[in-house]
Design an enzyme around this catalytic site. Structure first.
Site, short mmCIF file in Angstrom:
data_model
loop_
_atom_site.label_atom_id
_atom_site.label_comp_id
_atom_site.label_asym_id
_atom_site.label_seq_id
_atom_site.Cartn_x
_atom_site.Cartn_y
_atom_site.Cartn_z
N ASP A 60 -1.22 6.50 10.88
CA ASP A 60 -0.45 5.98 9.75
C ASP A 60 0.88 6.70 9.60
O ASP A 60 1.45 7.14 10.60
CB ASP A 60 -1.31 6.09 8.48
CG ASP A 60 -1.05 4.96 7.50
OD1 ASP A 60 0.06 4.94 6.93
OD2 ASP A 60 -1.92 4.10 7.32
N HIS B 253 0.87 6.18 2.22
CA HIS B 253 -0.18 5.28 2.71
C HIS B 253 -1.28 6.04 3.44
O HIS B 253 -2.48 5.89 3.14
CB HIS B 253 0.53 4.29 3.63
CG HIS B 253 -0.23 3.06 3.95
ND1 HIS B 253 -0.77 2.86 5.20
CD2 HIS B 253 -0.50 1.95 3.26
CE1 HIS B 253 -1.34 1.66 5.23
NE2 HIS B 253 -1.19 1.09 4.06
N SER C 125 -5.44 -2.68 3.71
CA SER C 125 -5.19 -1.27 3.98
C SER C 125 -6.22 -0.36 3.38
O SER C 125 -6.61 0.65 3.94
CB SER C 125 -3.90 -0.85 3.28
OG SER C 125 -2.84 -0.98 4.12
#
Ligand SMILES: *[C@@H]1O[C@H](CO)[C@@H](O)[C@H](O)[C@H]1NC(C)=O
Ligand SMILES: *[C@@H]1O[C@H](CO)[C@@H](O)[C@H](O)[C@H]1NC(C)=O
Ligand SMILES: *[C@@H]1O[C@H](CO)[C@@H](O)[C@H](O)[C@H]1NC(C)=O
Ligand SMILES: [Ca+2]
Ligand SMILES: [Ca+2]
Length: 633
Positions: free
Chosen positions: A175, A216, A391
């Site tokens: 990520d 994220h 996600s």
């Protein structure tokens, strides 16, 4: 290569003609894949790189003849190839080829705008984990809080109660970095398995931006392995497991080598790779892993985890009903476990895509209140309750698989998929728009086009994992092909047939299905208006391509694209398969199916014979019974 190994043949090469519509023009990076004419020691490669003004970044996928060079004199992204630099490499007598890596777009699958929050105070202590955010983690324990449906959760407490919390299992978060100094993550951080491929150093710390764009990865990491009972944030699904940070999304463009190096990083230290990103979910892109990345994945499943195979978990996509995750070659791959999401009352999320390659589902956000997303760790020691999108769903699955791997470290990558099929639950999942019903396949397994085989059940998976017997070898049967060009009529369906004995009598016979692929080449005046359905000999109909109203491609079509379905899992493949192609369009359209190859993957032996049935109502019992009556035939 044993017959049962996974292979990446030219048939499977996906990209080339397919449009990456989000890139207006070609982009070239300053990275080069250099193939030498013979094996080279790193030292020698280093000298050659230096001589030509490059930096040697190391071997590609452990190959002694392929190296990754970077030239810092070239901009990170430019619209032309750097001919003079390339020539320097190409004239070197030891170098076979040098390929300047094109740049392309990969996007994070986060749906919600990011929001910084402070720790919530004054939460009553709980007999469950005492972490302050645990009561918000309805996806772990749904008591009906925030308007959710009680017991619609991952059933993790039933796994923890079996003494399984993820010990000695590492999940890599591929990520934008991981805040590995976060008090809820730092003790579960596996620095030896971590790397930063965005800036080529061992420290995958997120780059600061004012809007916390790079939060994220940290949010995903906490879902897997946030620590328990430490007074910080919530708790991870596998709170005693380790996470590795693989920073690879934070550079102007993605390259094949960054993806390949990430997905092939330390395959014996990393068990599970979790990815919550992919090609742009704009409903008109058809794209997937390029050559080196495909090799990395195939190597991972064949050789990773000391031969048991790495687990690649993929977020199915946030393109909503306008997109179809079978057009995303990562999500549609047999070697990834593609995970969709449900919200806390059992509906699909409005951003969920659907496709027949989805295996199972986990959870994303709450139904009404945007503050009831996935509660997890956030940047700089903070916590959040608004993590969302598919996600947020994929790392939950990674956590559940980490539990299964602790329960039984001998599980292969295929065992994990079998366990997911057999233990996922319909629970109260339903299609908010009533389009996709739950359907029984030919051996009694219930599936839904949106949710795959249902929501993962950690308690059930751990219990079955503990007594699991590894499934028999897998074979790959090319069951037949139609290579004549067939016109898709404007008003009705084109029906094509392949009748197959599933390679019976050969050494690649498949009698019990795992994945099925329809590898298709077609063109159309409007690609997005085509729908494709594959029907198995047992009558199970998979929608392998749905209408994508934004996809106005009239040039590229699909070129040997491997549409995949999981719906026929456990079925017997012999007989007649139907492919139906039709237009769903307001305007008259025309198109041609030029090629359809049917690929069957599965076992010759019935897969669960050595596994005793404990619960006569379990899916295992149902499938075994079907398989037993079959073998008596
Ligand atoms: C990718 O792989 C295909 C098939 O193996 C090969 O034909 C093609 O040249 C490769 N492309 C690159 C850029 O290496
Ligand atoms: C932990 O995992 C490694 C490899 O992943 C294995 O070699 C080792 O034996 C395991 N340790 C324990 C205590 O299970
Ligand atoms: C599809 O391909 C056929 C044969 O190559 C060609 O005649 C036709 O014009 C093409 N159609 C589209 C929409 O590109
Ligand atoms: Ca905690
Ligand atoms: Ca997509």
């Amino acid at each position: 290569m044993p017959l049962s190994a996974e292979v990446f043949t030219a048939l499977f090469v996906a990209i080339g003609a397919c449009s990456t519509s989000s890139l207006a023009a070609d982009v070239f990076s300053n990275s080069f894949l250099v193939r030498f004419k013979r094996e080279m020691e790193p030292r020698e490669a280093q000298d050659i790189a230096q001589r030509h003004g490059f930096v040697n970044m190391g071997q590609v996928l452990g190959s002694k003849s392929e190296y990754h060079f970077i030239n810092h004199a070239i901009p990170i992204a430019r619209t032309k190839r750097s001919i003079p630099h390339m020539r320097k490499l190409k004239v070197d007598p030891l170098i076979h080829t040098a390929i300047q890596q094109p740049g392309f777009v990969r996007v994070k699958r986060g749906y919600k705008p990011l929001k910084v929050e402070n720790l919530v105070k004054n939460i009553e202590p709980h007999e469950d984990p005492t972490d302050p955010y645990f009561p918000f983690q309805w996806y772990l324990k749904n008591t009906g809080q925030n308007g959710g449906k009680s017991k619609l959760d991952l059933n993790v407490e039933a796994a923890w109660a079996q003494g399984v919390t993820g010990k000695n299992v590492t999940t890599a978060i591929m990520d934008d970095g991981v805040d590995y100094m976060h008090p809820d993550l730092k003790f579960n951080y596996n620095s030896k398995a971590s790397y930063d491929f965005s800036s080529n150093d061992p420290y995958p710390y997120p780059r600061y931006t004012d809007d916390w764009f790079n939060s994220h990865g940290t949010r995903c990491a906490g879902e897997v392995a946030a620590a328990r009972d430490n007074g910080v944030c919530g708790v991870g699904v596998a709170y005693d497991s380790k996470i590795a940070g693989i920073r690879m999304l934070d550079q102007p463009y993605m390259t094949d080598l960054i993806e390949a190096n990430s997905m092939g990083h330390e395959p014996n230290l990393i068990d599970i790779y979790s990815a919550s990103w992919g090609p742009t979910d704009d409903g008109k892109t058809v794209d997937g892993p390029r050559n080196s990345t495909m090799r990395a994945i195939v190597r991972g499943v064949n050789e990773g985890r000391n031969g048991l195979g790495n687990i690649y978990v993929w977020a199915s996509g946030d393109g909503g009903e306008d997109d179809d995750c079978n057009c995303d070659g990562y999500a549609a791959s047999m070697w990834t476990v593609s995970i969709n999401s449900a919200i806390n009352d059992g509906q699909n999320a409005h951003y969920d895509e659907s496709c027949s390659s989805t295996l199972a589902s986990t959870f994303s956000n709450g139904a009404k209140d945007p503050n009831t997303g996935v509660a997890t760790t956030d940047l700089y020691g903070k916590c959040t309750t608004t993590h969302s999108g598919t996600s947020a769903a994929a790392p939950e699955a990674a956590g559940v698989f980490a539990l299964a791997l602790e329960a039984n470290p001998k599980l292969t990558w295929r065992d994990i998929q079998h366990l997911s099929v057999l233990t996922s639950k319909r629970n109260s999942l339903f299609d908010a728009k009533g389009r996709f019903q739950w359907t029984m396949n030919g051996v009694g397994l219930e599936f839904n086009h949106l949710f795959g085989f249902g929501v993962l059940d950690a308690g059930a998976m751990v219990a079955l994992a503990k007594r699991w017997k590894t499934v028999p070898p897998r074979y790959h049967c090319e069951a037949g092909a139609v290579t004549e060009m067939k016109k898709i009529p404007s008003q009705k369906s084109l029906i094509m047939k392949i009748t197959t004995n599933a390679c019976s009598g050969s050494n690649t016979e498949v009698r019990y299905l795992e994945h099925v692929q329809a590898v298709i080449t077609l063109n159309a005046t409007r690609r997005g208006d085509i729908e494709l359905f594959l029907t198995s000999p047992m009558g199970t109909r998979s929608m392998i391509l749905s209408r994508r109203q934004n996809d106005d491609d009239s040039r590229d079509g699909f070129s040997k694209w491997p549409f995949m379905t999981t719906h026929t899992w456990g079925e017997y493949p012999q007989g007649t398969w139907l492919l139906e192609a039709k237009f769903n369009s307001q305007m008259p359209q025309s198109g041609f199916v030029k090629e359809w190859t049917l690929m069957l993957h599965g076992t010759k032996e019935p897969p669960y014979t050595e596994l005793p049935v404990l619960d006569p109502h379990s899916k295992l019992a149902i499938v075994k019974k079907a398989h037993e009556s079959r073998s008596k035939m």
